[in-house]
Design a protein around this motif. Structure first.
Motif, PDB file in Angstrom:
ATOM      1  N   HIS A 148       0.866  -1.181   0.000  1.00 35.04           N
ATOM      2  CA  HIS A 148       0.000   0.000   0.000  1.00 35.04           C
ATOM      3  C   HIS A 148       0.902   1.229   0.000  1.00 35.04           C
ATOM      4  O   HIS A 148       1.785   1.361   0.843  1.00 35.04           O
ATOM      5  CB  HIS A 148      -0.912  -0.005   1.231  1.00 35.04           C
ATOM      6  CG  HIS A 148      -2.233   0.618   0.947  1.00 35.04           C
ATOM      7  ND1 HIS A 148      -3.340  -0.115   0.614  1.00 35.04           N
ATOM      8  CD2 HIS A 148      -2.612   1.908   0.888  1.00 35.04           C
ATOM      9  CE1 HIS A 148      -4.357   0.692   0.382  1.00 35.04           C
ATOM     10  NE2 HIS A 148      -3.931   1.936   0.542  1.00 35.04           N
ATOM     11  N   ILE A 171      -1.999   6.517   1.466  1.00 28.19           N
ATOM     12  CA  ILE A 171      -2.183   6.650   2.915  1.00 28.19           C
ATOM     13  C   ILE A 171      -2.279   8.130   3.288  1.00 28.19           C
ATOM     14  O   ILE A 171      -3.164   8.538   4.032  1.00 28.19           O
ATOM     15  CB  ILE A 171      -1.037   5.934   3.667  1.00 28.19           C
ATOM     16  CG1 ILE A 171      -1.171   4.415   3.462  1.00 28.19           C
ATOM     17  CG2 ILE A 171      -1.028   6.311   5.145  1.00 28.19           C
ATOM     18  CD1 ILE A 171       0.012   3.609   3.934  1.00 28.19           C
ATOM     19  N   GLU A 224      -5.611   9.585   2.224  1.00 22.48           N
ATOM     20  CA  GLU A 224      -6.705   9.213   3.138  1.00 22.48           C
ATOM     21  C   GLU A 224      -6.678  10.112   4.374  1.00 22.48           C
ATOM     22  O   GLU A 224      -7.717  10.552   4.859  1.00 22.48           O
ATOM     23  CB  GLU A 224      -6.583   7.733   3.530  1.00 22.48           C
ATOM     24  CG  GLU A 224      -7.823   7.185   4.156  1.00 22.48           C
ATOM     25  CD  GLU A 224      -9.035   7.184   3.234  1.00 22.48           C
ATOM     26  OE1 GLU A 224     -10.154   7.359   3.761  1.00 22.48           O
ATOM     27  OE2 GLU A 224      -8.891   7.016   2.019  1.00 22.48           O
ATOM     28  N   LEU A 232      -9.654   1.823   3.628  1.00 33.89           N
ATOM     29  CA  LEU A 232      -8.929   2.346   4.787  1.00 33.89           C
ATOM     30  C   LEU A 232      -9.877   3.097   5.708  1.00 33.89           C
ATOM     31  O   LEU A 232     -10.868   3.678   5.259  1.00 33.89           O
ATOM     32  CB  LEU A 232      -7.811   3.282   4.335  1.00 33.89           C
ATOM     33  CG  LEU A 232      -6.699   2.649   3.495  1.00 33.89           C
ATOM     34  CD1 LEU A 232      -5.755   3.727   2.990  1.00 33.89           C
ATOM     35  CD2 LEU A 232      -5.954   1.603   4.291  1.00 33.89           C
ATOM     36  N   THR A 274      -9.923   5.970   9.109  1.00 31.48           N
ATOM     37  CA  THR A 274      -9.107   7.024   9.720  1.00 31.48           C
ATOM     38  C   THR A 274      -9.724   7.480  11.023  1.00 31.48           C
ATOM     39  O   THR A 274     -10.946   7.412  11.213  1.00 31.48           O
ATOM     40  CB  THR A 274      -8.976   8.240   8.785  1.00 31.48           C
ATOM     41  OG1 THR A 274     -10.278   8.624   8.346  1.00 31.48           O
ATOM     42  CG2 THR A 274      -8.098   7.952   7.594  1.00 31.48           C
ATOM     43  N   VAL A 290      -4.220   6.129  10.085  1.00 29.40           N
ATOM     44  CA  VAL A 290      -4.827   5.492   8.920  1.00 29.40           C
ATOM     45  C   VAL A 290      -4.742   3.992   9.181  1.00 29.40           C
ATOM     46  O   VAL A 290      -3.661   3.456   9.422  1.00 29.40           O
ATOM     47  CB  VAL A 290      -4.108   5.887   7.613  1.00 29.40           C
ATOM     48  CG1 VAL A 290      -4.736   5.190   6.418  1.00 29.40           C
ATOM     49  CG2 VAL A 290      -4.141   7.404   7.429  1.00 29.40           C
ATOM     50  N   CYS A 335      -5.754  -0.102   8.380  1.00 33.55           N
ATOM     51  CA  CYS A 335      -6.165  -1.194   7.503  1.00 33.55           C
ATOM     52  C   CYS A 335      -6.532  -2.363   8.415  1.00 33.55           C
ATOM     53  O   CYS A 335      -5.674  -2.893   9.116  1.00 33.55           O
ATOM     54  CB  CYS A 335      -5.030  -1.601   6.568  1.00 33.55           C
ATOM     55  SG  CYS A 335      -5.412  -3.090   5.620  1.00 33.55           S
TER      56      CYS A 335
END
Length: 118
Positions: A33, A38, A41, A75, A77, A93, A95
């Protein structure tokens, strides 16, 4: 041991490649990723927070040494909890399900933020 030695040699040999690398070019691949996604996001999260009008924030860059497997789900946040002991404000962030790999099943990356100057 051999793998880390080879990695070190490869990184040393590619110093010019690393010098031209930036977060703008660190995009997601089939297996990893990207820090660009990231950071984006985190920017979406901060944009929503800024729209609330309480405080205004700018997103900084995540640690460029971070390497995480591709996320298999969207994702998430949130503000990084203070209980984690971070000295500065950041956005986490998250996952919750990474693509199958031998390293990690889930991950989170803290993306630092700072207050916008008035």
């Amino acid at each position: 041991m051999l793998r880390s030695t080879l990695l070190t040699a490869a990184l040393s040999a590619c110093a010019l490649c690393l010098a031209s690398w930036s977060i703008e070019t660190d995009r997601s691949t089939e297996h990893t990723h990207g820090l660009f996604e990231i950071r984006e996001e985190a920017r979406r999260f901060i944009s929503q927070e800024n729209a609330k009008g309480h405080q205004q924030w700018d997103v900084l860059e995540p640690n460029l040494k971070i390497l995480v497997p591709r996320c298999a789900v969207p994702l998430e946040t949130q503000w990084t909890p203070k209980s984690l002991g971070r000295s500065k404000v950041s956005v986490m962030v998250i996952c919750t399900v990474a693509v199958p790999n031998s390293v990690m099943r889930r991950w989170d990356v803290d993306v630092p933020v700072e207050r916008k100057p008035n």
